[in-house]
Design a protein around this motif. Sequence first.
Motif, PDB file in Angstrom:
ATOM      1  N   ASP A   1      19.319 -41.582  -1.598  1.00 45.01           N
ATOM      2  CA  ASP A   1      19.221 -40.034  -1.666  1.00 45.01           C
ATOM      3  C   ASP A   1      18.067 -39.933  -2.818  1.00 45.01           C
ATOM      4  O   ASP A   1      17.684 -40.724  -3.722  1.00 45.01           O
ATOM      5  CB  ASP A   1      20.538 -39.542  -2.419  1.00 45.01           C
ATOM      6  CG  ASP A   1      20.280 -37.801  -2.419  1.00 45.01           C
ATOM      7  OD1 ASP A   1      19.802 -37.586  -3.552  1.00 45.01           O
ATOM      8  OD2 ASP A   1      21.101 -37.322  -1.692  1.00 45.01           O
ATOM      9  N   THR A   2      17.363 -38.804  -2.710  1.00 44.24           N
ATOM     10  CA  THR A   2      16.053 -38.349  -3.300  1.00 44.24           C
ATOM     11  C   THR A   2      16.438 -38.379  -4.860  1.00 44.24           C
ATOM     12  O   THR A   2      15.500 -38.519  -5.820  1.00 44.24           O
ATOM     13  CB  THR A   2      15.557 -37.330  -2.755  1.00 44.24           C
ATOM     14  OG1 THR A   2      16.069 -36.144  -2.748  1.00 44.24           O
ATOM     15  CG2 THR A   2      14.584 -37.444  -1.333  1.00 44.24           C
ATOM     16  N   LEU A   3      17.690 -37.786  -5.022  1.00 47.75           N
ATOM     17  CA  LEU A   3      18.023 -37.720  -6.571  1.00 47.75           C
ATOM     18  C   LEU A   3      18.781 -38.811  -7.146  1.00 47.75           C
ATOM     19  O   LEU A   3      19.262 -38.839  -8.291  1.00 47.75           O
ATOM     20  CB  LEU A   3      19.035 -36.280  -6.531  1.00 47.75           C
ATOM     21  CG  LEU A   3      18.364 -35.143  -6.177  1.00 47.75           C
ATOM     22  CD1 LEU A   3      19.466 -33.848  -6.081  1.00 47.75           C
ATOM     23  CD2 LEU A   3      17.224 -34.835  -6.765  1.00 47.75           C
ATOM     24  N   ALA A   4      19.089 -39.825  -6.291  1.00 50.50           N
ATOM     25  CA  ALA A   4      19.938 -40.992  -6.906  1.00 50.50           C
ATOM     26  C   ALA A   4      18.897 -41.626  -7.919  1.00 50.50           C
ATOM     27  O   ALA A   4      17.596 -41.828  -7.612  1.00 50.50           O
ATOM     28  CB  ALA A   4      20.235 -41.997  -5.748  1.00 50.50           C
ATOM     29  N   PRO A   5      19.516 -42.230  -8.868  1.00 52.22           N
ATOM     30  CA  PRO A   5      18.706 -43.185  -9.755  1.00 52.22           C
ATOM     31  C   PRO A   5      17.954 -44.326  -9.199  1.00 52.22           C
ATOM     32  O   PRO A   5      18.833 -44.838  -8.091  1.00 52.22           O
ATOM     33  CB  PRO A   5      19.425 -43.528 -10.919  1.00 52.22           C
ATOM     34  CG  PRO A   5      20.861 -43.295 -10.536  1.00 52.22           C
ATOM     35  CD  PRO A   5      21.029 -42.439  -9.263  1.00 52.22           C
ATOM     36  N   PRO A   6      16.708 -44.939  -9.401  1.00 53.76           N
ATOM     37  CA  PRO A   6      16.221 -45.959  -9.025  1.00 53.76           C
ATOM     38  C   PRO A   6      17.330 -47.327  -8.714  1.00 53.76           C
ATOM     39  O   PRO A   6      17.001 -48.216  -8.015  1.00 53.76           O
ATOM     40  CB  PRO A   6      14.920 -46.338  -9.736  1.00 53.76           C
ATOM     41  CG  PRO A   6      14.661 -44.884 -10.405  1.00 53.76           C
ATOM     42  CD  PRO A   6      16.044 -44.242 -10.468  1.00 53.76           C
TER      43      PRO A   6
END
Length: 67
Positions: free
Chosen positions: A25-30
């Motif tokens: 997800d684009t908002l998930a942390p690396p």
Amino acid sequence: MPGQGVQAGVTVVDRDGTPQVMLRDTLAPPITEPISKMKAVTAVNFSAPTSALTQRADSRSAGSPAW
């Protein structure tokens, strides 16, 4: 926040544990990517879905055989 969903990542590996597909997800942390990969490789090594690994770990910590 309620109703905001969960930021997640998923990795699909082949029988050798080589990643075939990774999605995050684009908002998930690396950190989501390496954790996802480690979970997938662990499932391959134990020849079981990750959902079954939780049961194995719980039964082992309770003193009974894991499998």
